[in-house]
Design a protein around this motif. Structure first.
Motif, short mmCIF file in Angstrom:
data_model
loop_
_atom_site.label_atom_id
_atom_site.label_comp_id
_atom_site.label_asym_id
_atom_site.label_seq_id
_atom_site.Cartn_x
_atom_site.Cartn_y
_atom_site.Cartn_z
N GLY A 21 0.78 -1.22 0.00
CA GLY A 21 0.00 0.00 0.00
C GLY A 21 0.81 1.28 0.00
N GLU A 22 2.11 1.18 -0.29
CA GLU A 22 2.98 2.36 -0.26
C GLU A 22 3.95 2.39 -1.43
OE1 GLU A 22 5.13 2.12 3.44
OE2 GLU A 22 3.44 2.92 4.58
N ILE A 23 4.41 3.57 -1.75
CA ILE A 23 5.58 3.78 -2.60
C ILE A 23 6.53 4.57 -1.72
CG2 ILE A 23 6.53 4.82 -4.69
CD1 ILE A 23 3.77 4.44 -5.97
N THR A 24 7.50 3.88 -1.16
CA THR A 24 8.34 4.51 -0.15
C THR A 24 9.35 5.49 -0.71
OG1 THR A 24 9.84 2.62 -0.21
CG2 THR A 24 8.12 2.59 1.48
N GLN A 25 9.85 5.24 -1.90
CA GLN A 25 10.86 6.13 -2.49
C GLN A 25 10.19 7.23 -3.30
OE1 GLN A 25 14.19 5.94 -1.83
NE2 GLN A 25 13.46 4.41 -0.37
N PRO A 26 10.65 8.47 -3.13
CA PRO A 26 10.13 9.55 -3.99
C PRO A 26 10.37 9.22 -5.46
CG PRO A 26 11.41 10.44 -2.17
CD PRO A 26 11.62 8.94 -2.16
N LEU A 27 9.55 9.79 -6.32
CA LEU A 27 9.64 9.54 -7.74
C LEU A 27 10.71 10.38 -8.42
CD1 LEU A 27 5.83 9.36 -8.52
CD2 LEU A 27 7.40 7.48 -8.01
N THR A 28 11.24 11.37 -7.71
CA THR A 28 12.29 12.24 -8.25
C THR A 28 13.32 12.52 -7.17
OG1 THR A 28 11.16 14.28 -7.60
CG2 THR A 28 10.65 13.41 -9.78
N ALA A 29 14.48 12.99 -7.58
CA ALA A 29 15.52 13.37 -6.63
C ALA A 29 15.26 14.75 -6.03
CB ALA A 29 16.89 13.37 -7.32
N THR A 30 14.43 15.55 -6.69
CA THR A 30 14.11 16.89 -6.21
C THR A 30 12.91 16.80 -5.26
OG1 THR A 30 14.84 17.80 -8.32
CG2 THR A 30 13.47 19.22 -6.94
N PRO A 31 13.05 17.34 -4.05
CA PRO A 31 11.92 17.32 -3.11
C PRO A 31 10.71 18.04 -3.69
CG PRO A 31 13.93 17.99 -2.00
CD PRO A 31 14.23 17.98 -3.47
N GLY A 32 9.54 17.62 -3.25
CA GLY A 32 8.31 18.25 -3.70
C GLY A 32 8.19 19.68 -3.20
N VAL A 74 -5.61 13.25 4.08
CA VAL A 74 -4.26 13.44 4.59
C VAL A 74 -4.15 12.96 6.03
CG1 VAL A 74 -2.53 15.20 5.15
CG2 VAL A 74 -3.77 15.31 3.00
N ALA A 75 -5.20 13.12 6.79
CA ALA A 75 -5.17 12.71 8.19
C ALA A 75 -4.98 11.21 8.34
CB ALA A 75 -6.45 13.15 8.88
N ARG A 76 -5.36 10.45 7.32
CA ARG A 76 -5.28 8.99 7.41
C ARG A 76 -4.02 8.40 6.80
NH1 ARG A 76 -10.73 8.75 4.80
NH2 ARG A 76 -9.59 7.65 3.20
N TYR A 77 -3.31 9.16 5.96
CA TYR A 77 -2.23 8.57 5.18
C TYR A 77 -0.88 9.26 5.37
CZ TYR A 77 -6.17 6.48 2.71
OH TYR A 77 -7.31 5.81 2.40
N THR A 78 0.16 8.47 5.24
CA THR A 78 1.54 8.98 5.26
C THR A 78 1.93 9.39 3.84
OG1 THR A 78 2.48 6.81 4.77
CG2 THR A 78 2.14 7.37 7.11
N ALA A 79 3.09 10.01 3.70
CA ALA A 79 3.58 10.40 2.37
C ALA A 79 3.67 9.20 1.43
CB ALA A 79 4.92 11.12 2.48
N PRO A 80 4.26 8.07 1.83
CA PRO A 80 4.31 6.92 0.92
C PRO A 80 2.93 6.39 0.54
CG PRO A 80 5.95 6.67 2.63
CD PRO A 80 5.09 7.84 3.02
N GLN A 81 1.97 6.46 1.46
CA GLN A 81 0.61 6.01 1.16
C GLN A 81 -0.08 6.98 0.20
OE1 GLN A 81 -0.62 5.81 5.25
NE2 GLN A 81 -0.51 3.57 5.29
#
Length: 140
Positions: A21-32, A74-81
């Motif tokens: 249920g997660e994508i732990t790694q960001p999709l880019t090297a540049t922070p959002g 947002v209250a229910r999910y983490t960044a990877p979720q």
């Protein structure tokens, strides 16, 4: 005419696997960038989020009511979720009306000029995740 993915996008897509249920790694090297993310969320041409969702956007008229209010999500999910849900919401709910923002596989009724293209690129997804996290600063 089919439009080919650029190498950066194709590479990022291969790193966008949902695991538990997660994508732990960001999709880019540049922070959002939360400001760019807010612009994408409120745009009726780019992200289209407020067509279905509502949120803390008092300047935006006619916000959606077909999907949960964004602060509640947002209250229910983490960044990877959150990243996983934006990349491919149908992974969680096969009959969802939410688009798969970062997939070109197993899509239905795609206009020929959009074949092979994602709705958002990896950086735009990271920007949206960064913005959504500002709605609930207690999440990572």
């Amino acid at each position: 005419m089919l439009v080919a993915l650029n190498l950066g996008q194709a590479s990022a897509q291969s790193n966008a696997s949902i695991v538990a249920g997660e994508i732990t790694q960001p999709l880019t090297a540049t922070p959002g960038d939360p400001l760019r993310g807010r612009g994408i969320v409120t745009s009726r041409q780019t992200g289209l989020c407020i067509l279905c969702h509502s949120g803390p956007f008092p300047e935006e008229r006619f916000q959606g009511n077909l999907a949960p209010e964004l602060s509640a999500s947002v209250a229910r999910y983490t960044a990877p979720q959150l990243r996983a849900r934006i990349v491919n919401s149908s992974y969680f709910h096969p009959n969802t009306i939410m688009p798969t923002y970062f997939s070109v596989d197993h899509l239905n009724r795609v206009a020929p000029k959009f074949m092979g293209q994602t709705i958002l690129n990896g950086q735009e997804i990271e920007d949206v995740v960064a913005f959504l996290l500002t709605l609930n600063s207690s999440k990572p």
